[in-house]
Design an enzyme around this catalytic site. Structure first.
Site, PDB file in Angstrom:
ATOM      1  N   GLY A 122      -2.942  -1.188  -0.938  1.00  0.00           N
ATOM      2  CA  GLY A 122      -2.870  -1.814   0.136  1.00  0.00           C
ATOM      3  C   GLY A 122      -3.485  -1.183   1.413  1.00  0.00           C
ATOM      4  N   HIS A 166     -11.976  -3.431   0.554  1.00  0.00           N
ATOM      5  CA  HIS A 166     -11.044  -4.172  -0.730  1.00  0.00           C
ATOM      6  C   HIS A 166     -11.365  -5.516  -0.693  1.00  0.00           C
ATOM      7  CE1 HIS A 166      -8.316  -0.933   0.856  1.00  0.00           C
ATOM      8  NE2 HIS A 166      -8.367  -0.587  -0.626  1.00  0.00           N
ATOM      9  N   VAL A 218     -18.587  -0.200   1.176  1.00  0.00           N
ATOM     10  CA  VAL A 218     -18.731  -0.975   2.460  1.00  0.00           C
ATOM     11  C   VAL A 218     -18.567  -0.036   3.556  1.00  0.00           C
ATOM     12  CG1 VAL A 218     -17.842  -2.848   3.949  1.00  0.00           C
ATOM     13  CG2 VAL A 218     -17.878  -2.996   1.128  1.00  0.00           C
TER      14      VAL A 218
END
Ligand code: PAF
Length: 284
Positions: free
Chosen positions: A31, A37, A180
């Site tokens: 999370g 993600h 990223v």
């Protein structure tokens, strides 16, 4: 998107997705989602017919003095992001569903887990291997996606899949997705939000100094003094300490002194303002 917290229900829902013969990809997360993600989810959607994302802050991969309680939890926001990306199932089990009373099994991947984050965070990779193995068995995906940002984690998971003869996903179906980065080069991480504005600005030294180190080693500079200069640059920029700054064989994560024919990786972990940042870059 279906949100599921019971294993029995997950199995039924994944079986229903599979009815048309389509493939299933898994994107495991803890999370506190960010663009890194979401990139994994997009890659999974490109490669598979259906995507299952999991959110589970796995207690067994946190050490006693680490940030388990403080780890950011934002289920509503995360769920909205996953739904907008077209995820079919969000698997978000409670801790008791994953580790029921009496749970006593741990997977330990020797060798590749030993150095770097494994040495700095004893038991961390046992926790990672155990939860990822469980997630693989719970979802039985055809493929799974992980960020290369956690390069050693990816190597541990691949070694576990190989050693345990996992067929779903099999080792070649475990995909590493390039890191990223923020505009200033800092690798995206859920832990970046712990940084004060001052530390966040200084943290950008990490990718910059690493890029310079990669280029120097690729030009033929000796690795030991180049890595020592990298550590010095980080401390000078305001980092409190450097857990490791090393050159490793990218396939098995053994330390190497110089570039050979094997792919190499620069791996760094350093602490700033109480936050531990990790990053890695290919050295060719
Ligand atoms: O990379 C992570 O977020 C976690 O280590 C993982 C793979 C979801 C296992 O808890």
């Amino acid at each position: 998107m279906q949100t599921i917290d019971r294993l029995e229900m997950l199995r039924k829902s994944v079986a229903a997705l599979r009815k048309d013969g389509g493939s299933v990809a898994l994107v495991p997360t803890m999370g506190a989602l960010h663009e890194g993600h979401l990139t994994l989810v997009r890659k999974a959607r490109e490669a598979a017919d259906h995507v299952v994302a999991s959110i589970f802050v796995n207690p067994t991969q946190f050490g006693a003095n680490e940030d388990l309680d403080a780890y950011p939890r934002q289920m509503a926001e995360d769920s909205a992001m996953l739904e907008a990306e077209g995820v079919n199932i969000l698997w978000a089990p409670a801790e008791s569903e994953v580790y029921p009373q009496g749970f006593a099994t741990s997977i330990s991947v020797a060798g590749v887990s030993a150095d770097f984050c494994g040495a700095a965070r004893p038991g961390h990779f046992d926790g990672v291997a155990t939860i990822v193995c469980k997630l693989f068995h719970q979802v039985l995906p055809d493929m799974a996606f992980f960020g290369e940002k956690d390069f050693q984690q990816l190597a541990v998971i691949r070694a576990m899949a190989r050693d345990l003869d996992l067929t779903r996903p099999h080792v070649d179906a475990i995909h590493g997705v390039p890191t990223v980065r923020e505009a200033d080069g800092l690798a995206m991480s859920s832990r970046n939000r712990y940084l004060s504005p001052e530390h966040r600005a200084a943290a950008a030294t990490l990718p910059r100094a690493m890029q310079e180190t990669v280029e120097a080693i690729e030009r033929g500079a000796a690795s030991a003094p180049t890595l020592a200069s990298l550590e010095a640059a980080l401390l000078q920029a305001g980092f409190d300490s450097v857990d490791y700054a090393a050159l490793a064989d990218a396939r098995n994560l053994t330390r190497i002194e110089s570039l050979a024919d094997t792919p190499a990786r620069l791996l760094v972990a350093a602490r700033i303002g109480g936050t531990r940042l990790i990053d890695n870059m290919a050295v060719e």
